[in-house]
Every structure is written in C-alpha cells, then in structure tokens.
Design a protein around this motif. Sequence first.
Motif, PDB file in Angstrom:
ATOM      1  N   ASP A  37      38.216  61.077  97.838  1.00 29.21           N
ATOM      2  CA  ASP A  37      38.900  62.269  97.576  1.00 29.21           C
ATOM      3  C   ASP A  37      40.212  62.335  96.747  1.00 29.21           C
ATOM      4  O   ASP A  37      40.660  63.281  96.326  1.00 29.21           O
ATOM      5  N   LEU A  38      40.787  60.919  96.820  1.00 29.68           N
ATOM      6  CA  LEU A  38      42.035  60.910  96.038  1.00 29.68           C
ATOM      7  C   LEU A  38      41.764  61.271  94.493  1.00 29.68           C
ATOM      8  O   LEU A  38      42.443  62.207  93.889  1.00 29.68           O
ATOM      9  N   PHE A  39      40.588  60.758  94.028  1.00 29.12           N
ATOM     10  CA  PHE A  39      40.310  61.093  92.605  1.00 29.12           C
ATOM     11  C   PHE A  39      39.683  62.529  92.248  1.00 29.12           C
ATOM     12  O   PHE A  39      40.036  63.067  91.760  1.00 29.12           O
ATOM     13  N   LYS A  40      39.038  63.156  93.421  1.00 24.51           N
ATOM     14  CA  LYS A  40      38.414  64.245  93.217  1.00 24.51           C
ATOM     15  C   LYS A  40      39.528  65.365  93.303  1.00 24.51           C
ATOM     16  O   LYS A  40      39.662  66.207  92.569  1.00 24.51           O
ATOM     17  N   ARG A  41      40.570  65.101  93.987  1.00 23.79           N
ATOM     18  CA  ARG A  41      41.583  65.957  94.237  1.00 23.79           C
ATOM     19  C   ARG A  41      42.684  65.975  92.936  1.00 23.79           C
ATOM     20  O   ARG A  41      43.298  66.865  92.817  1.00 23.79           O
ATOM     21  N   SER A  42      42.847  64.766  92.266  1.00 19.87           N
ATOM     22  CA  SER A  42      43.653  64.528  91.202  1.00 19.87           C
ATOM     23  C   SER A  42      43.121  64.614  89.991  1.00 19.87           C
ATOM     24  O   SER A  42      43.569  65.434  89.209  1.00 19.87           O
ATOM     25  N   VAL A  43      42.134  64.058  89.553  1.00 17.38           N
ATOM     26  CA  VAL A  43      41.486  64.061  88.253  1.00 17.38           C
ATOM     27  C   VAL A  43      40.922  65.365  87.989  1.00 17.38           C
ATOM     28  O   VAL A  43      40.883  65.654  87.147  1.00 17.38           O
ATOM     29  N   LYS A  77      30.579  62.677  86.855  1.00 19.37           N
ATOM     30  CA  LYS A  77      29.493  61.708  86.033  1.00 19.37           C
ATOM     31  C   LYS A  77      29.903  60.403  86.673  1.00 19.37           C
ATOM     32  O   LYS A  77      28.859  59.515  86.399  1.00 19.37           O
ATOM     33  N   GLU A  78      30.953  59.929  86.482  1.00 16.81           N
ATOM     34  CA  GLU A  78      31.489  58.410  86.306  1.00 16.81           C
ATOM     35  C   GLU A  78      31.812  57.714  87.255  1.00 16.81           C
ATOM     36  O   GLU A  78      31.988  56.548  87.129  1.00 16.81           O
ATOM     37  N   MET A  79      32.191  58.284  88.628  1.00 13.39           N
ATOM     38  CA  MET A  79      32.579  57.593  89.577  1.00 13.39           C
ATOM     39  C   MET A  79      31.738  56.495  90.296  1.00 13.39           C
ATOM     40  O   MET A  79      30.486  56.813  90.447  1.00 13.39           O
ATOM     41  N   TYR A  80      32.102  55.176  90.475  1.00 12.07           N
ATOM     42  CA  TYR A  80      31.443  54.241  91.217  1.00 12.07           C
ATOM     43  C   TYR A  80      31.710  54.580  92.761  1.00 12.07           C
ATOM     44  O   TYR A  80      32.660  54.132  93.138  1.00 12.07           O
ATOM     45  N   THR A  81      30.916  55.562  93.599  1.00 11.41           N
ATOM     46  CA  THR A  81      31.249  55.781  94.792  1.00 11.41           C
ATOM     47  C   THR A  81      30.209  55.068  95.757  1.00 11.41           C
ATOM     48  O   THR A  81      29.335  55.147  95.370  1.00 11.41           O
ATOM     49  N   PHE A  82      30.703  54.694  96.757  1.00  6.70           N
ATOM     50  CA  PHE A  82      29.945  54.112  97.812  1.00  6.70           C
ATOM     51  C   PHE A  82      30.511  54.104  99.310  1.00  6.70           C
ATOM     52  O   PHE A  82      31.714  54.591  99.422  1.00  6.70           O
ATOM     53  N   LEU A  86      35.600  53.073  93.343  1.00  7.35           N
ATOM     54  CA  LEU A  86      36.153  52.038  92.433  1.00  7.35           C
ATOM     55  C   LEU A  86      37.132  52.727  91.679  1.00  7.35           C
ATOM     56  O   LEU A  86      36.713  53.860  90.852  1.00  7.35           O
ATOM     57  N   ARG A  87      38.341  52.181  91.245  1.00  6.58           N
ATOM     58  CA  ARG A  87      39.556  52.958  90.530  1.00  6.58           C
ATOM     59  C   ARG A  87      38.925  53.392  89.288  1.00  6.58           C
ATOM     60  O   ARG A  87      38.775  52.355  88.404  1.00  6.58           O
ATOM     61  N   PRO A  88      38.899  54.566  88.963  1.00  4.84           N
ATOM     62  CA  PRO A  88      38.369  54.982  87.425  1.00  4.84           C
ATOM     63  C   PRO A  88      39.727  55.141  86.537  1.00  4.84           C
ATOM     64  O   PRO A  88      39.623  55.108  85.519  1.00  4.84           O
ATOM     65  N   GLU A  89      40.794  55.199  87.016  1.00  5.69           N
ATOM     66  CA  GLU A  89      42.016  55.510  86.414  1.00  5.69           C
ATOM     67  C   GLU A  89      43.171  55.260  87.183  1.00  5.69           C
ATOM     68  O   GLU A  89      43.156  55.214  88.769  1.00  5.69           O
ATOM     69  N   GLY A  90      44.605  55.106  86.788  1.00 11.33           N
ATOM     70  CA  GLY A  90      45.530  54.348  87.331  1.00 11.33           C
ATOM     71  C   GLY A  90      46.553  55.381  88.116  1.00 11.33           C
ATOM     72  O   GLY A  90      47.326  54.902  88.762  1.00 11.33           O
ATOM     73  N   THR A  91      46.553  56.681  87.428  1.00 10.41           N
ATOM     74  CA  THR A  91      47.606  57.502  87.904  1.00 10.41           C
ATOM     75  C   THR A  91      47.602  57.850  89.262  1.00 10.41           C
ATOM     76  O   THR A  91      48.576  57.743  90.335  1.00 10.41           O
ATOM     77  N   ARG A 124      34.388  53.203  85.247  1.00 15.30           N
ATOM     78  CA  ARG A 124      33.244  54.358  84.982  1.00 15.30           C
ATOM     79  C   ARG A 124      32.116  54.072  84.649  1.00 15.30           C
ATOM     80  O   ARG A 124      31.613  53.385  83.676  1.00 15.30           O
ATOM     81  N   TYR A 125      31.179  54.910  85.261  1.00 16.13           N
ATOM     82  CA  TYR A 125      29.925  55.000  85.019  1.00 16.13           C
ATOM     83  C   TYR A 125      29.598  55.607  83.508  1.00 16.13           C
ATOM     84  O   TYR A 125      29.207  56.710  83.647  1.00 16.13           O
ATOM     85  N   GLU A 126      29.721  55.050  82.449  1.00 11.99           N
ATOM     86  CA  GLU A 126      29.375  55.596  81.213  1.00 11.99           C
ATOM     87  C   GLU A 126      28.319  55.307  80.565  1.00 11.99           C
ATOM     88  O   GLU A 126      27.813  54.094  80.953  1.00 11.99           O
ATOM     89  N   ARG A 127      27.998  56.212  79.634  1.00 13.06           N
ATOM     90  CA  ARG A 127      26.687  55.710  78.865  1.00 13.06           C
ATOM     91  C   ARG A 127      27.121  54.697  77.994  1.00 13.06           C
ATOM     92  O   ARG A 127      28.367  54.603  77.175  1.00 13.06           O
ATOM     93  N   GLN A 128      26.429  53.516  77.956  1.00 14.12           N
ATOM     94  CA  GLN A 128      26.725  52.325  77.185  1.00 14.12           C
ATOM     95  C   GLN A 128      26.751  52.499  75.674  1.00 14.12           C
ATOM     96  O   GLN A 128      25.752  52.920  75.083  1.00 14.12           O
ATOM     97  N   GLN A 129      28.042  52.224  75.035  1.00 12.81           N
ATOM     98  CA  GLN A 129      28.123  52.251  73.551  1.00 12.81           C
ATOM     99  C   GLN A 129      29.273  51.535  73.078  1.00 12.81           C
ATOM    100  O   GLN A 129      29.960  51.128  74.167  1.00 12.81           O
ATOM    101  N   ALA A 130      29.342  51.337  71.950  1.00  9.09           N
ATOM    102  CA  ALA A 130      30.773  50.246  71.362  1.00  9.09           C
ATOM    103  C   ALA A 130      31.887  51.265  71.766  1.00  9.09           C
ATOM    104  O   ALA A 130      32.048  52.258  71.684  1.00  9.09           O
ATOM    105  N   GLY A 131      32.707  50.251  72.296  1.00  8.15           N
ATOM    106  CA  GLY A 131      33.946  50.912  72.962  1.00  8.15           C
ATOM    107  C   GLY A 131      34.142  51.628  74.184  1.00  8.15           C
ATOM    108  O   GLY A 131      35.147  52.097  74.507  1.00  8.15           O
TER     109      GLY A 131
END
Length: 432
Positions: free
Chosen positions: A57-63, A72-77, A87-92, A121-128
């Motif tokens: 909920d912390l990330f849902k309510r802030s980000v 799309k990108e959170m590793y939630t369990f 898993l922390r997707p960002e630090g703020t 972040r569960y991102e599509r894999q690409q350079a960078g």
Amino acid sequence: MNFHIAKGVFDILPEDPDPQGAWRQSHLWQYVEKTIREIACEFGYQEIRTPLFESTDLFKRSVGLTSDIVTKEMYTFEDKGGRSLTLRPEGTAPILRAFIEKNLNQIAPVHKFFYILPMFRYERQQAGRYRQHHQFGIEAIGNHSPLQDVEGIHLLWTFYERLGIKNVHLHLNSIGNRETRHAYRIALQEYLKPFFEKLSPESKERFQTNPLRILDSKNEADQNILKEAPQILEFLDAQGKAHFEQVCHLLKKIGIPYQINNKLVRGLDYYNHTVFEITSQELGSQNSLGGGGRYDGLMKEMGGADLPAFGFGAGLERVIQTLLAQKAPIPSPSTPLLFLIPMGEAAALKCFEWTCALRKAHLPVEMEMSGKKIKAAMRMANAMHARFILVIGDEELHSGEATLKEMATGREESLSLDLLIHRLQDAFQKNT
Ligand code: HAM
C-alpha cells in the motif's frame, strides 16, 4: 543441475569475463560510491537505509495507482502471515514512511538524507533497463525555498562533473500545484480530443487515467499531435511562477546550463512545482541519468506533517556505463604492494608471520599459500599486478636478508627483513 541468474539482474564481480560487462566490475562501483559519499558529506546529507521490502500500500498510495511502476512493475508477494509486501521500486516513499514513523521531524534539526540502494522493477529487458537497479538518491525534507531545489540539482550536477562525465543536459520544468495540474489536465484533454483516434494505444489509455503522461510518449505520431498543445508553464499561478523563475535564476547564477522542457512531467504521481531530469547522449533510448523534483504534498498525504520536500534518484548502472563510454579517468583497482613467495615449509610459516605483521601495519600484502613453484608463483604475482615481490627460502631465513624486487622496473634491493616493513610503508605512503 546448472543454475542461471534470473532475467534482468546481474552480478557485480572483481572482473567480468564478458567484454560487454566491464561496467559490472566491483572496483568501478566502489569508486562511484566513494564519490557519492564524499559529495553527500560536502553538501550536508546523511545516509539513510530502509528495508528491501515495504507494505504494498505504501507504494500504491504514494507513487500513484495509474503509474507504470504500480500498474506493471512491482514485485509484490504475500508473506507467510498473509501480508502483501513489495520489493522497493523507488526510494522516496520508504524514506517518508521512516521519517513519519520515527518522528524524525522532532529529533534532528536537519532533514537531508542520501541513499545508495537497490530498486526492483519488473521491466521489459533492454539495454539500460534492469529488474534490479541501484540508485543514488537524496530526499531533503522541510524546506520550501527554491534554494533547496537548486542545491539538490547542484549536488547531482557536481556528482557527474566530479566523475568527469561530459555532455550531460539538464531538462527543467514546473508542473505547478494541484490546481494548476487540474486546469491543465482539462485543457490538454480538450486539445487532444479531436486527435483521439490518431493517438497511440498507450496514449489512448492514458487520456482518461493520466493525460499528462501523454506528453512524454515516445511515439512519433503522438509527439506530432502534441506540437501545438497548451503548455503547463502558462497555467502556473503567481506563486508557482515566482518559484520557477527563482530556480532558473539561481541555476544561471551558479553556472549550471539548463533547457526548459515543457513536456517533462515524470512518471511518479507525487511531484509538484519543479521537476528535472539529467540526460546523456551516450545512453541511447534509456537516456535518463537521473531525475527528480519537488513533492510538497506527499508527506501530509501519507499521514505526516505538512512538510515540503525535494529529491532525486540517479541510476548507478547508467552512470558507470557513461563513464566507460566516455573513457573518463578511473582509478585503477587496488593491487597488492607486496607478493611474498616462500620456498619450502619453514619459509611459508615465516612468510605468513610477515604477511600478518605487514597487514597489521595497514599494507596490502599477499602471499603464495599453495606451495607453487617459483615460475607459477611469479605468474600469479604478475596477474595480481603486485608491485614488489620477495622470494624467501632457507638461505634468506638463515642470513636474515632478502631481495625485494620491483616488478615494473626490475630494480632489486637487498634488505634486512627487519627493515622490510619500513621500506614498504615508505613505498606505500610516498608511492615511490
Ligand atoms: P525515477 O525517474 O523512476 O525516479 O528513477 C531515477 C533514475 O533511476 C532514473 O533516472 C534512471 O537513471 C534510474 N532507473 C530507473 N529505473 C531503472 C531501471 N529499470 N534500470 C536502470 N536504471 C533505472 C525515482 O525513482 C524517484 N524516486 C526519484 C526521486 C527521489 N524523486 C524525488 N526523490
């Protein structure tokens, strides 16, 4: 059974056998992290470390519920107690959570934090773009002044400058306060309505949920449609305008070049007023080295005091890749000052004693510990880039003298073993 590393993540190794993996060498990470710590200290920021996971909920309510991160990108369990964790997707958000929970507002007079932490972040894999990346970030809490915005930008600018990174560009915008964004949202939707059918599927989806994000669409047709779109800077109220003008003025004063990019809105929902991004051409399509901005309302929304804040996050993978692409000067990895080669068991015991004594004197020393013959031991010393070698056999033990050889020059020096520590300390300190 062979195990393989999971997709989108990487090992950081002393040396990476893959020629494309030079950026994953640990000495580069240590150098960049050391630079961060130095600069953060000079700017008066203190380190904060939060846990790897938090309540979802912390990330849902802030980000933001419509942001890419949350949709799309959170590793939630679920943990064994049935709690939803991410898993922390960002630090703020975690830092504000800690600030509120620990009542830091009451404890310390200065609330300027920095962090070097992995993000997921569960991102599509690409350079960078990775599924685990590392961010250097700051969060400065409690200051309304445009001085704070520019201090933060200056810190990040100094970081790139000190690493010798060139050709970075600062993109700057203001997205004003809530009222500004509400009015602008309506104006943008009005403008886009006649073009709706021509928008990319992603932008069509964002039209209702988050129309401002259409501005940073990578689709060329979308960008053509947006050419005549109203600009958010025209919707700022007097206070928002004055804040932005002061930020621009201060940046000019301290000599940081910028370009105003009225399409810059950022992908996380918590921003207001100043937003910025620093890009490098070296990075291809994932060109954002770092970015952030002001987020004055977030602390209150999360149940804390009504405190303003400013911060940024900067990806370390991309910084290191840019360093290498630009061939910026990088300190060599540390190597042994001395490599001791014992010939025989009695010598091995003596060498081990000396190795321990020299390490006690803070000297980086290695010894051959597996009974290798002299040639193989020399090859090992070479591979480790040891500066000096010392071969000790029965004769040396007997006479109490040995020959110190400098590998690069071949220069040899006969020394009493008692003098060895002093000679090496001298060489290490003076680098002679
Ligand atoms: P962000 O723009 O999502 O902001 O991420 C910050 C930086 O992290 C990006 O500019 C990029 O360099 C790097 N980055 C992001 N995702 C990846 C990825 N998948 N792979 C490699 N690098 C990546 C934030 O996270 C905000 N919390 C920043 C902030 C702090 N704003 C205020 N305070």
